[in-house]
Design a protein around this motif. Structure first.
Motif, PDB file in Angstrom:
ATOM      1  N   ARG A 111       0.819  -1.214   0.000  1.00  0.00           N
ATOM      2  CA  ARG A 111       0.000   0.000   0.000  1.00  0.00           C
ATOM      3  C   ARG A 111       0.854   1.266   0.000  1.00  0.00           C
ATOM      4  O   ARG A 111       0.377   2.345   0.389  1.00  0.00           O
ATOM      5  N   ALA A 112       2.083   1.183  -0.462  1.00  0.00           N
ATOM      6  CA  ALA A 112       2.922   2.373  -0.585  1.00  0.00           C
ATOM      7  C   ALA A 112       2.646   3.030  -1.931  1.00  0.00           C
ATOM      8  O   ALA A 112       2.715   2.377  -2.983  1.00  0.00           O
ATOM      9  N   VAL A 113       2.332   4.318  -1.929  1.00  0.00           N
ATOM     10  CA  VAL A 113       2.003   5.045  -3.154  1.00  0.00           C
ATOM     11  C   VAL A 113       3.295   5.337  -3.908  1.00  0.00           C
ATOM     12  O   VAL A 113       4.200   5.991  -3.389  1.00  0.00           O
ATOM     13  N   VAL A 114       3.382   4.858  -5.150  1.00  0.00           N
ATOM     14  CA  VAL A 114       4.585   5.070  -5.969  1.00  0.00           C
ATOM     15  C   VAL A 114       4.335   6.043  -7.112  1.00  0.00           C
ATOM     16  O   VAL A 114       5.296   6.521  -7.728  1.00  0.00           O
ATOM     17  N   ALA A 115       3.065   6.348  -7.428  1.00  0.00           N
ATOM     18  CA  ALA A 115       2.783   7.273  -8.530  1.00  0.00           C
ATOM     19  C   ALA A 115       1.387   7.854  -8.350  1.00  0.00           C
ATOM     20  O   ALA A 115       0.466   7.185  -7.871  1.00  0.00           O
ATOM     21  N   ARG A 116       1.255   9.121  -8.765  1.00  0.00           N
ATOM     22  CA  ARG A 116      -0.034   9.814  -8.816  1.00  0.00           C
ATOM     23  C   ARG A 116      -0.148  10.497 -10.173  1.00  0.00           C
ATOM     24  O   ARG A 116       0.787  11.174 -10.613  1.00  0.00           O
ATOM     25  N   HIS A 117      -1.289  10.303 -10.831  1.00  0.00           N
ATOM     26  CA  HIS A 117      -1.487  10.878 -12.161  1.00  0.00           C
ATOM     27  C   HIS A 117      -2.902  11.425 -12.273  1.00  0.00           C
ATOM     28  O   HIS A 117      -3.816  10.988 -11.556  1.00  0.00           O
ATOM     29  N   ARG A 118      -3.048  12.371 -13.188  1.00  0.00           N
ATOM     30  CA  ARG A 118      -4.379  12.833 -13.561  1.00  0.00           C
ATOM     31  C   ARG A 118      -4.958  11.862 -14.579  1.00  0.00           C
ATOM     32  O   ARG A 118      -4.301  11.539 -15.575  1.00  0.00           O
ATOM     33  N   ARG A 119      -6.164  11.416 -14.370  1.00  0.00           N
ATOM     34  CA  ARG A 119      -6.750  10.378 -15.202  1.00  0.00           C
ATOM     35  C   ARG A 119      -7.058  10.917 -16.594  1.00  0.00           C
ATOM     36  O   ARG A 119      -7.681  11.973 -16.750  1.00  0.00           O
ATOM     37  N   ALA A 120      -6.607  10.188 -17.618  1.00  0.00           N
ATOM     38  CA  ALA A 120      -6.893  10.541 -19.010  1.00  0.00           C
ATOM     39  C   ALA A 120      -8.254   9.991 -19.406  1.00  0.00           C
ATOM     40  O   ALA A 120      -8.791   9.096 -18.753  1.00  0.00           O
ATOM     41  N   PRO A 121      -8.865  10.531 -20.488  1.00  0.00           N
ATOM     42  CA  PRO A 121     -10.162   9.992 -20.928  1.00  0.00           C
ATOM     43  C   PRO A 121     -10.076   8.500 -21.223  1.00  0.00           C
ATOM     44  O   PRO A 121      -9.065   8.008 -21.729  1.00  0.00           O
ATOM     45  N   ARG A 122     -11.137   7.785 -20.910  1.00  0.00           N
ATOM     46  CA  ARG A 122     -11.147   6.332 -21.071  1.00  0.00           C
ATOM     47  C   ARG A 122     -11.000   5.967 -22.547  1.00  0.00           C
ATOM     48  O   ARG A 122     -11.682   6.489 -23.412  1.00  0.00           O
ATOM     49  N   GLY A 123     -10.082   5.036 -22.829  1.00  0.00           N
ATOM     50  CA  GLY A 123      -9.874   4.547 -24.183  1.00  0.00           C
ATOM     51  C   GLY A 123      -9.167   5.522 -25.099  1.00  0.00           C
ATOM     52  O   GLY A 123      -9.186   5.325 -26.316  1.00  0.00           O
ATOM     53  N   ASP A 132       5.111  10.993 -15.616  1.00  0.00           N
ATOM     54  CA  ASP A 132       5.536  12.017 -14.674  1.00  0.00           C
ATOM     55  C   ASP A 132       6.955  12.467 -15.019  1.00  0.00           C
ATOM     56  O   ASP A 132       7.791  11.656 -15.433  1.00  0.00           O
ATOM     57  N   ASP A 133       7.229  13.785 -14.874  1.00  0.00           N
ATOM     58  CA  ASP A 133       8.556  14.295 -15.218  1.00  0.00           C
ATOM     59  C   ASP A 133       9.642  13.629 -14.380  1.00  0.00           C
ATOM     60  O   ASP A 133      10.731  13.309 -14.880  1.00  0.00           O
ATOM     61  N   GLY A 134       9.364  13.424 -13.108  1.00  0.00           N
ATOM     62  CA  GLY A 134      10.352  12.750 -12.261  1.00  0.00           C
ATOM     63  C   GLY A 134      10.624  11.327 -12.699  1.00  0.00           C
ATOM     64  O   GLY A 134      11.776  10.856 -12.658  1.00  0.00           O
ATOM     65  N   HIS A 135       9.583  10.615 -13.174  1.00  0.00           N
ATOM     66  CA  HIS A 135       9.777   9.253 -13.647  1.00  0.00           C
ATOM     67  C   HIS A 135      10.600   9.238 -14.931  1.00  0.00           C
ATOM     68  O   HIS A 135      11.441   8.346 -15.132  1.00  0.00           O
ATOM     69  N   VAL A 136      10.380  10.217 -15.815  1.00  0.00           N
ATOM     70  CA  VAL A 136      11.138  10.280 -17.066  1.00  0.00           C
ATOM     71  C   VAL A 136      12.621  10.521 -16.785  1.00  0.00           C
ATOM     72  O   VAL A 136      13.504   9.866 -17.361  1.00  0.00           O
TER      73      VAL A 136
END
Length: 232
Positions: free
Chosen positions: A133-145, A152-156
């Motif tokens: 249950r450790a949060v590794v990423a947070r994103h804004r949800r894109a439209p379905r499909g 994320d810039d940090g992930h890149v």
């Protein structure tokens, strides 16, 4: 349609009967050629008649409509019920997680790891958590499909550093280089040829192919078919 108010057991049968009258008796008497406007007018007239029914509560005379007005429903909540959708996903070699037809990035170093994507109803964000249950990423949800890849810039930046750190300035290995066997390999081959068989019974089995070769030589020449003797 009326709903039984809480903690009013004596009203339960009255409410059920009113709902029965509106949903069954009136509906069965509606002609086939009635328009929507005429049907709505008939429902309104039935509701007025049902609201005008007299009731006596604690010695006071009132109507069904006045009782219903004194027991209004609660306001519609401004936010939906806080239900949360939880799905399991496997991180791809590109450090991406698939959800609802889109891909979302996670920190490098998690390829093949099973994570969980959490989405709370009514919110625009997604959370990716590990098994602990450790949060590794947070994103804004894109439209379905939509087929979008949300990174994320940090992930890149972390992924680029991990890729660049794996490069080396050493010369590449030469391919198809024929190297003669070493002295240790020749000595081991000689020991295997001359030494007694040891180990399990399967290792001590010696297959002699001379008998097989002799049988194969005999089968190479097909004998001529015997001719039948003609009767005299």
């Amino acid at each position: 349609m009326d709903i039984c108010p809480p903690r009013r057991g004596n009203r339960k049968g009255v409410v059920e009967k009113a709902n029965h009258s509106a949903a069954q008796r009136w509906w069965r008497t509606v002609p086939d050629g009635l328009t929507v406007v005429q049907a709505q007018s008939g429902v309104d007239k039935l509701s007025v008649r049902m609201d005008d029914r007299r009731r006596r509560i604690d010695g006071a005379v009132t109507t069904v409509g006045e009782l219903a007005a004194a027991e209004p429903l609660l306001d519609i909540p401004v936010r939906p019920f806080p239900a949360e959708l939880e799905v399991e996903r496997t991180v791809s070699p590109q450090s991406l997680v698939a959800f609802d037809g889109n891909f979302y990035s996670v920190p490098p170093g998690l390829p093949g790891v099973t994570v969980k994507v959490l989405h709370r109803l009514g919110e625009d964000g997604l959370r990716t958590v590990t098994a602990g249950r450790a949060v590794v990423a947070r994103h804004r949800r894109a439209p379905r499909g939509a087929g979008q890849t949300v990174r994320d810039d940090g992930h890149v930046i972390a992924l680029e550093r991990a890729v660049l750190s794996s490069f080396s300035d050493r010369a590449p290995c030469k391919s198809k280089v024929r190297r003669p066997p070493s002295a240790a390999a020749l000595a081991e081959a000689e020991r295997l040829r001359e030494g007694p068989a040891a180990g399990s019974s399967a290792e001590r089995v010696v297959i002699d192919l001379t008998h097989y070769a002799a049988v194969a030589d005999r089968l190479r020449s097909v004998p001529a078919p015997k001719q039948e003797e003609s009767p005299e």
